[in-house]
Write a protein that holds these residues in place. Sequence first.
Motif, PDB file in Angstrom:
ATOM      1  N   THR A  97       1.116  -1.424  -0.074  1.00 48.36           N
ATOM      2  CA  THR A  97       0.028  -0.229   0.037  1.00 48.36           C
ATOM      3  C   THR A  97       1.012   0.976  -0.128  1.00 48.36           C
ATOM      4  O   THR A  97       1.968   1.608   0.642  1.00 48.36           O
ATOM      5  CB  THR A  97      -0.997   0.264   1.392  1.00 48.36           C
TER       6      THR A  97
ATOM      7  N   THR B  63       0.438   5.597   0.158  1.00 52.04           N
ATOM      8  CA  THR B  63      -0.493   6.931  -0.103  1.00 52.04           C
ATOM      9  C   THR B  63      -0.058   7.804   0.316  1.00 52.04           C
ATOM     10  O   THR B  63       1.222   8.056   0.558  1.00 52.04           O
ATOM     11  CB  THR B  63      -1.391   6.743   1.265  1.00 52.04           C
TER      12      THR B  63
ATOM     13  N   GLY C 219      -3.833   6.750  -3.178  1.00 50.90           N
ATOM     14  CA  GLY C 219      -3.180   5.689  -2.365  1.00 50.90           C
ATOM     15  C   GLY C 219      -3.944   4.650  -3.505  1.00 50.90           C
ATOM     16  O   GLY C 219      -4.752   4.166  -4.015  1.00 50.90           O
ATOM     17  N   TYR C 220      -2.588   3.646  -3.379  1.00 53.59           N
ATOM     18  CA  TYR C 220      -2.581   2.407  -4.523  1.00 53.59           C
ATOM     19  C   TYR C 220      -2.642   1.528  -3.637  1.00 53.59           C
ATOM     20  O   TYR C 220      -1.167   1.365  -2.489  1.00 53.59           O
ATOM     21  CB  TYR C 220      -1.827   2.758  -5.176  1.00 53.59           C
ATOM     22  N   ASN C 221      -3.246  -0.201  -3.617  1.00 57.35           N
ATOM     23  CA  ASN C 221      -3.424  -1.210  -3.153  1.00 57.35           C
ATOM     24  C   ASN C 221      -3.183  -2.248  -3.763  1.00 57.35           C
ATOM     25  O   ASN C 221      -3.548  -2.115  -5.030  1.00 57.35           O
ATOM     26  CB  ASN C 221      -4.008  -1.421  -2.324  1.00 57.35           C
ATOM     27  N   TYR C 222      -1.930  -2.515  -3.399  1.00 54.28           N
ATOM     28  CA  TYR C 222      -1.684  -4.031  -3.972  1.00 54.28           C
ATOM     29  C   TYR C 222      -1.319  -5.533  -3.188  1.00 54.28           C
ATOM     30  O   TYR C 222      -1.162  -5.359  -2.715  1.00 54.28           O
ATOM     31  CB  TYR C 222      -0.739  -4.386  -5.188  1.00 54.28           C
TER      32      TYR C 222
ATOM     33  N   MET D 109      -5.706  -5.138  -7.218  1.00 55.20           N
ATOM     34  CA  MET D 109      -5.033  -4.379  -6.852  1.00 55.20           C
ATOM     35  C   MET D 109      -6.415  -2.839  -7.203  1.00 55.20           C
ATOM     36  O   MET D 109      -6.908  -2.900  -7.856  1.00 55.20           O
ATOM     37  CB  MET D 109      -4.065  -3.839  -7.985  1.00 55.20           C
ATOM     38  N   GLY D 110      -5.910  -2.048  -6.575  1.00 58.99           N
ATOM     39  CA  GLY D 110      -7.094  -0.778  -6.493  1.00 58.99           C
ATOM     40  C   GLY D 110      -6.454   0.205  -6.029  1.00 58.99           C
ATOM     41  O   GLY D 110      -5.103   1.048  -5.606  1.00 58.99           O
ATOM     42  N   PHE D 111      -6.950   1.139  -6.856  1.00 64.18           N
ATOM     43  CA  PHE D 111      -6.487   2.549  -7.118  1.00 64.18           C
ATOM     44  C   PHE D 111      -7.846   3.168  -5.779  1.00 64.18           C
ATOM     45  O   PHE D 111      -9.730   3.221  -5.719  1.00 64.18           O
ATOM     46  CB  PHE D 111      -6.955   3.499  -7.671  1.00 64.18           C
TER      47      PHE D 111
ATOM     48  N   ARG E  57     -12.746   3.681  -4.075  1.00 62.43           N
ATOM     49  CA  ARG E  57     -12.135   2.843  -4.481  1.00 62.43           C
ATOM     50  C   ARG E  57     -12.407   1.969  -5.708  1.00 62.43           C
ATOM     51  O   ARG E  57     -13.561   1.811  -6.288  1.00 62.43           O
ATOM     52  CB  ARG E  57     -11.646   1.548  -3.219  1.00 62.43           C
TER      53      ARG E  57
ATOM     54  N   ASP F 234     -11.487  -1.265  -7.551  1.00 64.61           N
ATOM     55  CA  ASP F 234     -10.560  -2.465  -7.506  1.00 64.61           C
ATOM     56  C   ASP F 234     -10.336  -3.167  -9.187  1.00 64.61           C
ATOM     57  O   ASP F 234     -11.283  -3.139  -9.801  1.00 64.61           O
ATOM     58  CB  ASP F 234     -11.693  -3.638  -6.611  1.00 64.61           C
TER      59      ASP F 234
ATOM     60  N   SER G 192     -13.567  -5.121 -13.977  1.00 64.18           N
ATOM     61  CA  SER G 192     -13.080  -3.792 -12.526  1.00 64.18           C
ATOM     62  C   SER G 192     -14.312  -3.071 -12.169  1.00 64.18           C
ATOM     63  O   SER G 192     -15.028  -3.152 -12.542  1.00 64.18           O
ATOM     64  CB  SER G 192     -12.694  -2.143 -12.844  1.00 64.18           C
TER      65      SER G 192
END
Length: 679
Positions: A494, A496, A516-519, A562-564, A583, A585, A596
């Motif tokens: 993550t 941010t 942020g970005y999460n993977y 993964m998501g923004f 968010r 995904d 998505s």
Amino acid sequence: MFSLKVPNGTTMLEISYTGYETQDIAIDASGVVNVALAEGKLLEEIVVVGLGINRNSRSVAYANQTVKSDDLMALPNKNALEALRGKTAGVRITTGSGSVGASSKIVLRAEASLTGNNNALIVVDGIPIDNNSSIGGLGAGEGGYSDYGNRSNDLNPNDIESVTILKGPSATSLYGSRGASGVVLYTTKKGGKGKPKISFNSSSSIEKAYVLMKRQDKFGQGLINPDGTTNLDSGENFSWGPAFDGVVRPWTSPIDTDGDGKVEYLSRPYSAVPNQLENLFRTGRTNTNNIALSGGSEGFTYYASFANTNQKGILDNTDYNRNNITLRATAKFSEKLSSEFGVTYANINQNTTQEGSRAFEGQNAYASALQAPVNIPYGELRDYNNPFHSFGGYYGTYTINPYFIANEYTNNGKINNLLGNFSLNYKLFKGFNLNARVGANVVGTEINQTTPQYKYENHLIWEDNLHLVERENRQKSSGAYLRRDQNTKNLDLTATASYNTTLDNAGKWNLSTTVGYNYFDRTSSQLTAETQGGLVVPKVYNLGNSLNQSKSTQLDNKYRIMGFLGNAGVNYENKVFLEYSARKDYSSTLPVANQSFFYQAVGASAVLSEILKLDKSSLNYLKARASYGTTGKDAGTYLLQSVYLGNPVAVVNGDIYDINFPLNGQTGFSKGNQIGNLA
């Protein structure tokens, strides 16, 4: 008014009370001190709202609850979820069974899916963990299963600083589909500035079987005829026989125990045994010991702990041993750069029992006991090697001694659970922070299950008027061994950027934003091998000891999402709050052309007690909030296309063993029962 005794030479008193300013008062010659403490400034409660974001509790516009360490550990608990039971509203925690290390399920508010996973997402120090259950045996159906727990059980409750519950779509939108059923955020303890501190605590508890099936005490073993009459049958495994009369009668099968050519048997009054099911169980106990070391300086803190939990189950041959090691450190390299590091390791060795299987399948001790007539004394059956309770003289035609099941069938699980995380935080300029956090959760599980070779002999059973009849086809087993290795690797990343500022010169309007970005990536594998047709050499539990070619099954699974994400909040005078989060995904389980999905939530709250200036003596805090959000879940893995099963079962022959492909050197495939859909 009160009096104090102070040492000679004392000249000053420090007076303090929660919520008031501390005062230092000089003691004069009269020894009389009058004190009036001024009301102090109360600190705002800080809550963790996800992805490492901390907020004042008053600014949160959605349902959340926080439980501190002191409340969690008010009573001895075996694991972190059990410590949370009964301490938060709208949280339902259920345990699968009374066996050692059994899985716990946590549902926030209510189930949202009929067929999917309704468990809340478990997050430890910002890193989601693998909370799947480890199941042995056949896993479902009549064959039964053994429960080796889910991985939230592996957390050491003594390491937890606080737990925050996030409910509803508004609270969990930052976590996307994984948080659709709610989120449980665990924050573990850190060290503090000062000299090293060592803490030690120990607890011990005992457990007894509490909720048991209520059974009638009027009728004993036997059969009921179509016309309603009953017959005594000492081989029956239900209480369908004549009414109890207290007359002394034989209850075990007659056998020659000493080789003199004469048969012997045991007798007792034909009556119900008091506390029969209670006598099946033993008193369990749990001992927990924990030691921790913490300390630090201005720029560095550390925390380390070791804990051991040892449990003896309420059923014979069930036990659980867990060792926990935790290391955590924080470092402040400069006014702008800081970091955190943490690693926890759990090692579990567990002997459990099978559940769910039927009594005449011989793998569930409790099911066998439930089917026993109420006139069978379990206190005497515990010595299952006694000739009267073993393969010759045991009373039951259709079941086997439950103590033989508990002690000779083994269900062992060895689990290693490693969770690590590392984060960097950089203050680029006033109000603007950059944060990157990476975490990994690696779980390895080894399951070994054994079934002994045995054969109950043909025996004589007692009927009405003590008439003896021979009965055949009793329980038997050729022996079996199953080995299952499971490995799961979770990787979470993550990043941010957050910015906080005031919007006017007076400082009444404030803005906070986060993007942020999460993977997230999960890889799991499962390899299962089991003997076929029985064991060549009794009590040698090895795949090479299989009478026929052993069978193996391999399952591999990969999942990625993964998501923004973004979050923005505005408040006025720290009294009125408006917040929006969203968010988007991208999931590997959905079609490429449509993989998505988007979440969003909005919430508002107001501290009415301050806006309306209510009298604090009658009502010290009143807050109103409202929120709305959307949520959902992506598909499970490999559900979009038809699949084929390699080398399936060719013939189901459960009384002996199944016939599998490859058959006579010929491999085979069967099409799955799932219709593919790429739309």
